[in-house]
Design a protein around this motif. Structure first.
Motif, PDB file in Angstrom:
ATOM      1  N   VAL A 145      -4.682   3.828  -5.680  1.00  0.00           N
ATOM      2  CA  VAL A 145      -4.160   2.680  -4.940  1.00  0.00           C
ATOM      3  C   VAL A 145      -5.146   1.521  -4.970  1.00  0.00           C
ATOM      4  CG1 VAL A 145      -3.572   1.851  -2.621  1.00  0.00           C
ATOM      5  CG2 VAL A 145      -2.643   4.013  -3.431  1.00  0.00           C
ATOM      6  N   LEU A 149       2.433   1.710  -3.427  1.00  0.00           N
ATOM      7  CA  LEU A 149       1.462   2.226  -4.388  1.00  0.00           C
ATOM      8  C   LEU A 149       1.116   3.682  -4.105  1.00  0.00           C
ATOM      9  CD1 LEU A 149      -0.908  -0.852  -4.736  1.00  0.00           C
ATOM     10  CD2 LEU A 149       0.698   0.019  -6.431  1.00  0.00           C
ATOM     11  N   ARG A 150       1.028   4.056  -2.830  1.00  0.00           N
ATOM     12  CA  ARG A 150       0.752   5.461  -2.488  1.00  0.00           C
ATOM     13  C   ARG A 150       1.848   6.375  -3.036  1.00  0.00           C
ATOM     14  NH1 ARG A 150      -2.651   7.535   1.033  1.00  0.00           N
ATOM     15  NH2 ARG A 150      -4.180   6.179   1.965  1.00  0.00           N
ATOM     16  N   GLN A 202       0.831  -1.199   0.000  1.00  0.00           N
ATOM     17  CA  GLN A 202       0.000   0.000   0.000  1.00  0.00           C
ATOM     18  C   GLN A 202       0.869   1.254   0.000  1.00  0.00           C
ATOM     19  OE1 GLN A 202      -2.640   0.577   3.338  1.00  0.00           O
ATOM     20  NE2 GLN A 202      -3.822   2.116   2.247  1.00  0.00           N
TER      21      GLN A 202
END
Length: 83
Positions: free
Chosen positions: A74, A25-26, A22
């Motif tokens: 995301v 992806l952020r 996560q």
């Protein structure tokens, strides 16, 4: 005479440090043009608010717009990382 047995310890192979997909992806999504534009608006708002000693202005709308952009990006790919 019996030989005393000492326990032997083998070095464990170094495991790769886990990376939170996560967060990865952020970072990628926050670099997208649309999200960068919203981040710039948020920064401008924060600068404007911080430059004044008395103001009722807050930057909630800009913050939510930016977070929504990043989270929407995301969410498209995050679950593909689950096993």
């Amino acid at each position: 005479m019996a030989q005393k047995a000492f326990p032997s310890v083998k070095a464990q192979e170094e495991e790769e440090e886990l990376v939170d997909p996560q967060q990865m992806l952020r970072d990628e999504c926050s670099a997208q043009k649309k999200c960068v534009t919203l981040q710039e608006k948020l920064t401008e708002c924060n600068d404007r608010v911080n430059s004044r000693s008395r103001t009722a202005e807050i930057c909630n709308e800009e913050l939510f717009d930016y977070l929504h952009c990043v989270d929407a990006c995301v969410s498209k790919r995050l679950f593909s990382f689950l096993k």
